[in-house]
Design a protein around this motif. Structure first.
Motif, PDB file in Angstrom:
ATOM      1  N   ALA A 148       0.739  -1.265  -0.064  1.00 45.64           N
ATOM      2  CA  ALA A 148      -0.327   0.129   0.174  1.00 45.64           C
ATOM      3  C   ALA A 148       0.466   1.553  -0.002  1.00 45.64           C
ATOM      4  O   ALA A 148       0.354   2.317  -0.515  1.00 45.64           O
ATOM      5  N   LEU A 149       1.973   1.536   1.060  1.00 46.88           N
ATOM      6  CA  LEU A 149       2.338   2.352   0.582  1.00 46.88           C
ATOM      7  C   LEU A 149       3.472   2.595  -0.532  1.00 46.88           C
ATOM      8  O   LEU A 149       3.612   3.914  -0.978  1.00 46.88           O
ATOM      9  N   LEU A 187      12.303   0.966  -0.503  1.00 40.60           N
ATOM     10  CA  LEU A 187      12.921   0.717   1.176  1.00 40.60           C
ATOM     11  C   LEU A 187      11.725   1.253   1.802  1.00 40.60           C
ATOM     12  O   LEU A 187      11.632   1.145   3.131  1.00 40.60           O
ATOM     13  N   LEU A 188      12.198   2.594   1.413  1.00 39.37           N
ATOM     14  CA  LEU A 188      11.024   3.661   2.764  1.00 39.37           C
ATOM     15  C   LEU A 188       9.501   2.863   3.237  1.00 39.37           C
ATOM     16  O   LEU A 188       8.944   3.021   4.204  1.00 39.37           O
ATOM     17  N   SER A 189       8.984   2.077   2.355  1.00 41.63           N
ATOM     18  CA  SER A 189       7.595   1.420   2.183  1.00 41.63           C
ATOM     19  C   SER A 189       7.866   0.814   2.669  1.00 41.63           C
ATOM     20  O   SER A 189       6.838   0.277   4.012  1.00 41.63           O
ATOM     21  N   VAL A 190       8.757  -0.098   2.995  1.00 38.13           N
ATOM     22  CA  VAL A 190       8.985  -1.539   4.012  1.00 38.13           C
ATOM     23  C   VAL A 190       9.685  -1.426   5.093  1.00 38.13           C
ATOM     24  O   VAL A 190       9.114  -1.703   6.126  1.00 38.13           O
ATOM     25  N   LEU A 191      10.381  -0.139   5.462  1.00 38.26           N
ATOM     26  CA  LEU A 191      10.881   0.593   6.761  1.00 38.26           C
ATOM     27  C   LEU A 191       9.207   0.890   7.336  1.00 38.26           C
ATOM     28  O   LEU A 191       9.168   0.363   8.593  1.00 38.26           O
ATOM     29  N   PHE A 192       8.730   2.037   6.732  1.00 38.99           N
ATOM     30  CA  PHE A 192       7.189   2.078   7.491  1.00 38.99           C
ATOM     31  C   PHE A 192       6.554   1.193   7.980  1.00 38.99           C
ATOM     32  O   PHE A 192       5.851   1.149   8.224  1.00 38.99           O
ATOM     33  N   ALA A 193       6.171   0.468   6.660  1.00 39.83           N
ATOM     34  CA  ALA A 193       5.085  -0.952   7.181  1.00 39.83           C
ATOM     35  C   ALA A 193       5.828  -1.242   8.473  1.00 39.83           C
ATOM     36  O   ALA A 193       4.562  -1.767   8.893  1.00 39.83           O
ATOM     37  N   GLY A 194       6.573  -1.609   8.875  1.00 40.33           N
ATOM     38  CA  GLY A 194       7.337  -3.008   9.378  1.00 40.33           C
ATOM     39  C   GLY A 194       7.373  -1.788  10.596  1.00 40.33           C
ATOM     40  O   GLY A 194       7.096  -2.479  12.196  1.00 40.33           O
ATOM     41  N   PRO A 248      13.773   7.448  11.526  1.00 39.52           N
ATOM     42  CA  PRO A 248      13.003   6.418  10.059  1.00 39.52           C
ATOM     43  C   PRO A 248      13.637   7.489   8.405  1.00 39.52           C
ATOM     44  O   PRO A 248      13.508   6.779   7.977  1.00 39.52           O
ATOM     45  N   ILE A 249      12.758   8.802   8.145  1.00 36.79           N
ATOM     46  CA  ILE A 249      12.803   9.353   7.129  1.00 36.79           C
ATOM     47  C   ILE A 249      14.068  10.019   6.738  1.00 36.79           C
ATOM     48  O   ILE A 249      14.980   9.520   5.624  1.00 36.79           O
ATOM     49  N   THR A 250      14.848   9.844   7.789  1.00 34.05           N
ATOM     50  CA  THR A 250      16.348  10.274   7.760  1.00 34.05           C
ATOM     51  C   THR A 250      17.139   9.249   7.818  1.00 34.05           C
ATOM     52  O   THR A 250      18.571   9.531   6.678  1.00 34.05           O
ATOM     53  N   LEU A 251      17.038   7.732   8.288  1.00 32.35           N
ATOM     54  CA  LEU A 251      17.362   6.869   7.479  1.00 32.35           C
ATOM     55  C   LEU A 251      17.502   6.786   5.937  1.00 32.35           C
ATOM     56  O   LEU A 251      18.218   6.134   5.063  1.00 32.35           O
ATOM     57  N   ILE A 252      16.594   6.732   5.238  1.00 31.53           N
ATOM     58  CA  ILE A 252      16.497   6.588   4.164  1.00 31.53           C
ATOM     59  C   ILE A 252      16.794   7.826   3.353  1.00 31.53           C
ATOM     60  O   ILE A 252      18.077   7.743   2.661  1.00 31.53           O
ATOM     61  N   ASP A 253      16.967   9.028   3.363  1.00 33.89           N
ATOM     62  CA  ASP A 253      17.384   9.661   3.068  1.00 33.89           C
ATOM     63  C   ASP A 253      19.068   9.586   2.769  1.00 33.89           C
ATOM     64  O   ASP A 253      19.637   9.829   2.230  1.00 33.89           O
ATOM     65  N   GLY A 254      19.614   9.425   3.994  1.00 32.86           N
ATOM     66  CA  GLY A 254      20.877   8.568   4.423  1.00 32.86           C
ATOM     67  C   GLY A 254      21.721   7.495   3.184  1.00 32.86           C
ATOM     68  O   GLY A 254      22.880   8.027   2.456  1.00 32.86           O
ATOM     69  N   VAL A 255      20.475   6.374   2.670  1.00 37.25           N
ATOM     70  CA  VAL A 255      21.052   5.634   2.351  1.00 37.25           C
ATOM     71  C   VAL A 255      20.624   5.939   0.589  1.00 37.25           C
ATOM     72  O   VAL A 255      21.251   5.077  -0.041  1.00 37.25           O
ATOM     73  N   LEU A 287      16.172  -2.975  11.723  1.00 32.45           N
ATOM     74  CA  LEU A 287      14.723  -2.118  11.936  1.00 32.45           C
ATOM     75  C   LEU A 287      13.856  -3.276  11.309  1.00 32.45           C
ATOM     76  O   LEU A 287      12.334  -4.000  11.837  1.00 32.45           O
ATOM     77  N   VAL A 288      13.892  -3.631  10.317  1.00 32.42           N
ATOM     78  CA  VAL A 288      13.079  -4.354   9.007  1.00 32.42           C
ATOM     79  C   VAL A 288      12.627  -5.822   9.785  1.00 32.42           C
ATOM     80  O   VAL A 288      12.196  -6.083   9.861  1.00 32.42           O
TER      81      VAL A 288
END
Length: 304
Positions: A148-149, A187-194, A248-255, A287-288
Protein backbone atom coordinates in the motif's frame (compact mmCIF):
# COMPACT_ATOMS: atom_id res chain seq x y z
CA UNK A 1 -38.13 -46.24 23.79
CA UNK A 2 -37.50 -45.92 20.08
CA UNK A 3 -36.42 -42.73 18.41
CA UNK A 4 -39.78 -42.29 16.69
CA UNK A 5 -41.68 -42.81 19.95
CA UNK A 6 -39.38 -40.38 21.81
CA UNK A 7 -39.80 -37.74 19.13
CA UNK A 8 -43.56 -38.16 19.18
CA UNK A 9 -43.65 -37.91 22.97
CA UNK A 10 -41.54 -34.79 22.89
CA UNK A 11 -43.89 -33.22 20.36
CA UNK A 12 -46.97 -34.03 22.39
CA UNK A 13 -45.45 -32.81 25.63
CA UNK A 14 -43.81 -29.56 24.67
CA UNK A 15 -45.08 -28.72 21.21
CA UNK A 16 -41.54 -28.95 19.77
CA UNK A 17 -40.31 -30.89 16.80
CA UNK A 18 -36.80 -31.99 15.79
CA UNK A 19 -35.97 -31.36 12.15
CA UNK A 20 -33.17 -32.80 10.10
CA UNK A 21 -31.56 -29.55 8.78
CA UNK A 22 -29.30 -31.45 6.43
CA UNK A 23 -25.73 -30.73 7.50
CA UNK A 24 -23.31 -32.32 5.06
CA UNK A 25 -19.57 -32.56 5.06
CA UNK A 26 -17.62 -30.39 2.58
CA UNK A 27 -16.35 -32.41 -0.38
CA UNK A 28 -14.91 -29.55 -2.46
CA UNK A 29 -11.25 -28.55 -2.95
CA UNK A 30 -9.17 -27.61 0.08
CA UNK A 31 -7.33 -24.45 -0.97
CA UNK A 32 -4.97 -24.45 2.02
CA UNK A 33 -2.61 -21.94 3.59
CA UNK A 34 -1.39 -20.31 0.39
CA UNK A 35 -4.90 -19.32 -0.63
CA UNK A 36 -5.71 -18.06 2.86
CA UNK A 37 -2.49 -16.03 2.91
CA UNK A 38 -3.24 -14.48 -0.49
CA UNK A 39 -6.80 -13.68 0.56
CA UNK A 40 -5.64 -11.99 3.75
CA UNK A 41 -3.03 -10.01 1.80
CA UNK A 42 -5.61 -8.89 -0.78
CA UNK A 43 -8.17 -7.96 1.86
CA UNK A 44 -5.60 -6.00 3.89
CA UNK A 45 -4.24 -4.18 0.83
CA UNK A 46 -7.73 -3.18 -0.30
CA UNK A 47 -8.60 -2.13 3.23
CA UNK A 48 -5.60 0.22 3.34
CA UNK A 49 -7.36 2.36 0.72
CA UNK A 50 -10.84 1.82 2.14
CA UNK A 51 -11.91 -0.51 -0.66
CA UNK A 52 -14.58 -2.95 0.45
CA UNK A 53 -15.34 -0.76 3.48
CA UNK A 54 -17.70 2.12 4.17
CA UNK A 55 -17.56 5.36 2.20
CA UNK A 56 -16.20 7.22 5.23
CA UNK A 57 -13.27 4.79 5.42
CA UNK A 58 -12.26 5.71 1.86
CA UNK A 59 -12.06 9.46 2.44
CA UNK A 60 -8.70 9.85 4.19
CA UNK A 61 -6.59 7.29 2.27
CA UNK A 62 -7.95 8.42 -1.09
CA UNK A 63 -7.48 12.07 -0.14
CA UNK A 64 -3.84 11.46 0.81
CA UNK A 65 -3.27 9.46 -2.37
CA UNK A 66 -4.80 12.30 -4.36
CA UNK A 67 -2.54 14.85 -2.66
CA UNK A 68 0.55 12.83 -3.56
CA UNK A 69 -0.51 12.53 -7.20
CA UNK A 70 -1.62 16.17 -7.42
CA UNK A 71 1.75 17.44 -6.19
CA UNK A 72 3.48 15.28 -8.81
CA UNK A 73 1.16 16.60 -11.53
CA UNK A 74 1.86 20.20 -10.50
CA UNK A 75 5.62 19.57 -10.66
CA UNK A 76 5.23 18.16 -14.17
CA UNK A 77 3.05 21.09 -15.25
CA UNK A 78 5.62 23.59 -14.02
CA UNK A 79 8.48 21.76 -15.74
CA UNK A 80 6.65 21.51 -19.05
CA UNK A 81 5.33 25.07 -19.17
CA UNK A 82 8.47 26.94 -18.08
CA UNK A 83 10.57 27.76 -21.17
CA UNK A 84 14.02 26.23 -21.66
CA UNK A 85 13.51 23.64 -18.90
CA UNK A 86 15.45 20.42 -19.45
CA UNK A 87 14.71 18.57 -16.21
CA UNK A 88 12.13 18.23 -13.47
CA UNK A 89 12.46 20.79 -10.64
CA UNK A 90 12.53 17.96 -8.09
CA UNK A 91 14.49 14.70 -8.19
CA UNK A 92 12.63 11.41 -8.04
CA UNK A 93 14.52 10.48 -4.87
CA UNK A 94 13.54 13.75 -3.19
CA UNK A 95 9.79 13.45 -3.68
CA UNK A 96 9.04 11.10 -0.77
CA UNK A 97 11.37 13.02 1.55
CA UNK A 98 9.50 16.29 1.00
CA UNK A 99 6.10 14.58 1.20
CA UNK A 100 7.02 12.52 4.27
CA UNK A 101 4.30 14.19 6.38
CA UNK A 102 1.60 12.84 4.03
CA UNK A 103 3.19 9.39 4.05
CA UNK A 104 3.41 9.44 7.85
CA UNK A 105 -0.26 10.40 8.14
CA UNK A 106 -1.24 7.56 5.80
CA UNK A 107 0.61 4.89 7.76
CA UNK A 108 -0.59 6.36 11.08
CA UNK A 109 -4.20 6.02 9.92
CA UNK A 110 -3.99 2.68 8.12
CA UNK A 111 -1.61 0.55 10.23
CA UNK A 112 -4.00 0.54 13.24
CA UNK A 113 -6.89 -0.19 10.87
CA UNK A 114 -5.00 -3.22 9.60
CA UNK A 115 -4.15 -4.85 12.93
CA UNK A 116 -5.78 -3.06 15.87
CA UNK A 117 -9.32 -4.13 15.01
CA UNK A 118 -8.34 -7.80 14.98
CA UNK A 119 -6.82 -7.37 18.42
CA UNK A 120 -9.70 -5.32 19.79
CA UNK A 121 -12.40 -7.74 18.64
CA UNK A 122 -10.26 -10.79 19.48
CA UNK A 123 -10.58 -12.24 15.99
CA UNK A 124 -6.91 -13.26 15.73
CA UNK A 125 -7.53 -16.75 17.24
CA UNK A 126 -10.12 -17.32 14.51
CA UNK A 127 -7.48 -16.66 11.87
CA UNK A 128 -5.09 -19.06 13.56
CA UNK A 129 -7.62 -21.88 14.01
CA UNK A 130 -6.95 -23.29 10.53
CA UNK A 131 -5.42 -23.39 8.02
CA UNK A 132 -3.55 -20.09 8.46
CA UNK A 133 -0.68 -19.86 10.95
CA UNK A 134 1.01 -17.03 12.78
CA UNK A 135 3.76 -16.58 10.20
CA UNK A 136 1.15 -16.38 7.42
CA UNK A 137 -0.79 -13.66 9.23
CA UNK A 138 2.30 -11.54 9.93
CA UNK A 139 3.69 -11.94 6.41
CA UNK A 140 0.35 -11.07 4.79
CA UNK A 141 -0.18 -7.96 6.93
CA UNK A 142 3.45 -6.82 6.50
CA UNK A 143 3.40 -7.33 2.73
CA UNK A 144 0.01 -5.66 2.34
CA UNK A 145 1.03 -2.53 4.25
CA UNK A 146 4.35 -2.30 2.40
CA UNK A 147 2.52 -2.71 -0.92
CA UNK A 148 0.00 0.00 0.00
CA UNK A 149 2.83 2.39 0.82
CA UNK A 150 4.61 1.50 -2.39
CA UNK A 151 1.47 2.34 -4.37
CA UNK A 152 1.13 5.62 -2.45
CA UNK A 153 4.75 6.64 -3.07
CA UNK A 154 5.38 4.96 -6.41
CA UNK A 155 2.40 6.27 -8.40
CA UNK A 156 3.53 9.92 -8.12
CA UNK A 157 6.93 8.88 -9.47
CA UNK A 158 5.17 7.27 -12.44
CA UNK A 159 3.36 10.57 -13.04
CA UNK A 160 6.68 12.45 -12.87
CA UNK A 161 8.31 10.00 -15.26
CA UNK A 162 5.50 9.98 -17.81
CA UNK A 163 5.28 13.77 -17.65
CA UNK A 164 9.02 14.10 -18.16
CA UNK A 165 8.91 11.87 -21.22
CA UNK A 166 5.94 13.77 -22.64
CA UNK A 167 7.95 16.94 -22.08
CA UNK A 168 10.70 15.36 -24.20
CA UNK A 169 13.32 15.47 -21.45
CA UNK A 170 16.36 13.22 -21.81
CA UNK A 171 15.13 9.60 -21.79
CA UNK A 172 18.26 8.03 -20.28
CA UNK A 173 18.56 10.57 -17.48
CA UNK A 174 14.86 10.34 -16.59
CA UNK A 175 14.86 6.54 -16.65
CA UNK A 176 17.87 6.36 -14.37
CA UNK A 177 16.33 8.83 -11.91
CA UNK A 178 12.99 7.00 -12.03
CA UNK A 179 14.67 3.68 -11.24
CA UNK A 180 16.59 5.21 -8.33
CA UNK A 181 13.37 6.72 -7.02
CA UNK A 182 11.55 3.39 -7.14
CA UNK A 183 14.34 1.68 -5.19
CA UNK A 184 14.21 4.45 -2.60
CA UNK A 185 10.43 4.34 -2.07
CA UNK A 186 10.47 0.52 -2.01
CA UNK A 187 12.95 0.62 0.88
CA UNK A 188 10.92 3.36 2.57
CA UNK A 189 7.71 1.35 2.19
CA UNK A 190 9.15 -1.76 3.83
CA UNK A 191 10.71 0.22 6.69
CA UNK A 192 7.62 2.34 7.40
CA UNK A 193 5.31 -0.68 7.13
CA UNK A 194 7.31 -2.62 9.69
CA UNK A 195 7.57 0.24 12.18
CA UNK A 196 3.95 1.27 11.71
CA UNK A 197 2.57 -2.22 12.24
CA UNK A 198 4.71 -2.76 15.33
CA UNK A 199 3.44 0.45 16.93
CA UNK A 200 -0.16 -0.34 15.99
CA UNK A 201 0.03 -3.97 17.20
CA UNK A 202 1.18 -2.95 20.67
CA UNK A 203 -2.34 -1.88 21.62
CA UNK A 204 -5.87 -2.82 20.52
CA UNK A 205 -6.92 0.83 20.87
CA UNK A 206 -6.71 2.57 17.52
CA UNK A 207 -6.18 6.04 18.99
CA UNK A 208 -3.10 4.92 20.92
CA UNK A 209 -1.80 3.18 17.82
CA UNK A 210 -2.16 6.34 15.72
CA UNK A 211 -0.34 8.40 18.35
CA UNK A 212 2.49 5.87 18.58
CA UNK A 213 2.99 5.78 14.80
CA UNK A 214 2.98 9.59 14.57
CA UNK A 215 5.54 9.80 17.37
CA UNK A 216 7.91 7.30 15.74
CA UNK A 217 7.65 8.49 12.14
CA UNK A 218 6.86 12.21 12.28
CA UNK A 219 7.90 13.62 15.64
CA UNK A 220 11.24 11.80 15.49
CA UNK A 221 11.95 13.46 12.13
CA UNK A 222 11.24 16.91 13.55
CA UNK A 223 13.44 16.26 16.58
CA UNK A 224 16.35 14.90 14.53
CA UNK A 225 16.12 17.73 11.98
CA UNK A 226 16.18 20.30 14.79
CA UNK A 227 19.22 18.76 16.43
CA UNK A 228 20.96 18.50 13.05
CA UNK A 229 20.31 22.21 12.39
CA UNK A 230 21.71 23.12 15.80
CA UNK A 231 24.81 20.99 15.20
CA UNK A 232 25.32 22.64 11.80
CA UNK A 233 24.95 26.17 13.17
CA UNK A 234 27.29 25.52 16.10
CA UNK A 235 30.07 24.20 13.91
CA UNK A 236 29.58 20.50 14.71
CA UNK A 237 28.96 19.60 11.08
CA UNK A 238 30.65 16.20 11.43
CA UNK A 239 27.83 15.09 13.73
CA UNK A 240 25.08 15.92 11.20
CA UNK A 241 25.27 12.66 9.18
CA UNK A 242 25.38 10.46 12.29
CA UNK A 243 22.37 12.17 13.85
CA UNK A 244 20.36 10.98 10.86
CA UNK A 245 20.49 7.43 12.23
CA UNK A 246 17.77 8.28 14.77
CA UNK A 247 14.79 8.90 12.50
CA UNK A 248 13.21 6.59 9.87
CA UNK A 249 12.92 9.23 7.15
CA UNK A 250 16.48 10.50 7.66
CA UNK A 251 17.66 6.89 7.46
CA UNK A 252 16.13 6.64 4.00
CA UNK A 253 17.62 10.02 3.11
CA UNK A 254 21.06 8.78 4.14
CA UNK A 255 20.84 5.50 2.22
CA UNK A 256 19.73 7.12 -1.02
CA UNK A 257 22.33 9.88 -0.68
CA UNK A 258 25.11 7.34 -0.22
CA UNK A 259 24.06 4.80 -2.85
CA UNK A 260 21.47 6.29 -5.22
CA UNK A 261 23.00 9.62 -6.12
CA UNK A 262 20.33 11.62 -4.31
CA UNK A 263 20.72 15.13 -2.91
CA UNK A 264 20.56 15.09 0.87
CA UNK A 265 17.97 17.11 2.77
CA UNK A 266 20.35 17.36 5.74
CA UNK A 267 21.51 20.87 6.75
CA UNK A 268 24.07 22.09 4.25
CA UNK A 269 23.28 19.10 2.05
CA UNK A 270 25.83 17.12 4.04
CA UNK A 271 24.66 13.54 3.72
CA UNK A 272 26.63 10.44 4.70
CA UNK A 273 29.42 9.14 2.52
CA UNK A 274 29.79 5.56 1.34
CA UNK A 275 31.25 4.36 4.65
CA UNK A 276 28.54 5.91 6.80
CA UNK A 277 25.99 4.85 4.17
CA UNK A 278 26.80 1.21 4.92
CA UNK A 279 25.93 1.88 8.56
CA UNK A 280 22.66 3.50 7.46
CA UNK A 281 21.77 0.49 5.32
CA UNK A 282 22.59 -1.95 8.13
CA UNK A 283 20.37 0.00 10.54
CA UNK A 284 17.50 0.02 8.04
CA UNK A 285 17.73 -3.72 7.44
CA UNK A 286 18.02 -4.36 11.18
CA UNK A 287 14.89 -2.31 11.84
CA UNK A 288 12.96 -4.22 9.17
CA UNK A 289 14.08 -7.59 10.52
CA UNK A 290 13.47 -6.44 14.09
CA UNK A 291 9.96 -5.28 13.22
CA UNK A 292 9.15 -8.67 11.75
CA UNK A 293 10.54 -10.43 14.83
CA UNK A 294 8.55 -8.20 17.20
CA UNK A 295 5.35 -8.85 15.25
CA UNK A 296 5.95 -12.60 15.37
CA UNK A 297 6.47 -12.42 19.14
CA UNK A 298 3.42 -10.20 19.59
CA UNK A 299 1.14 -12.62 17.76
CA UNK A 300 2.52 -15.60 19.64
CA UNK A 301 0.99 -14.04 22.74
CA UNK A 302 -2.42 -13.23 21.22
CA UNK A 303 -2.83 -16.41 19.16
CA UNK A 304 -4.61 -19.45 20.40
Amino acid sequence: MSTETGAAAGTDAGGTRIHNIGYRSYDGPRLGRAYARRSLFSQSLRGSFGLGRSARSKVLPMLLFGVMCLVAAIIVAVAVTVPNTTDLPMKYTSFAIFLQAVIGLFIAAQAPQSVSRDLRFKSVPLYFSRPIERVDYVMAKFAAMASALFVLTGMPLVILYVGALLGKFDFGHQTKGFGQGLVSVALLSVLFAGLGLVMAALTPRRGFGVAAVVAVLTISYGAVSTVQAIAWETGSSDAVPWLGLFSPITLIDGVQTAFLGASSAFPGGQGPGAGAGVVYLIVVLALVAGSYAVLMRRYRRVGL
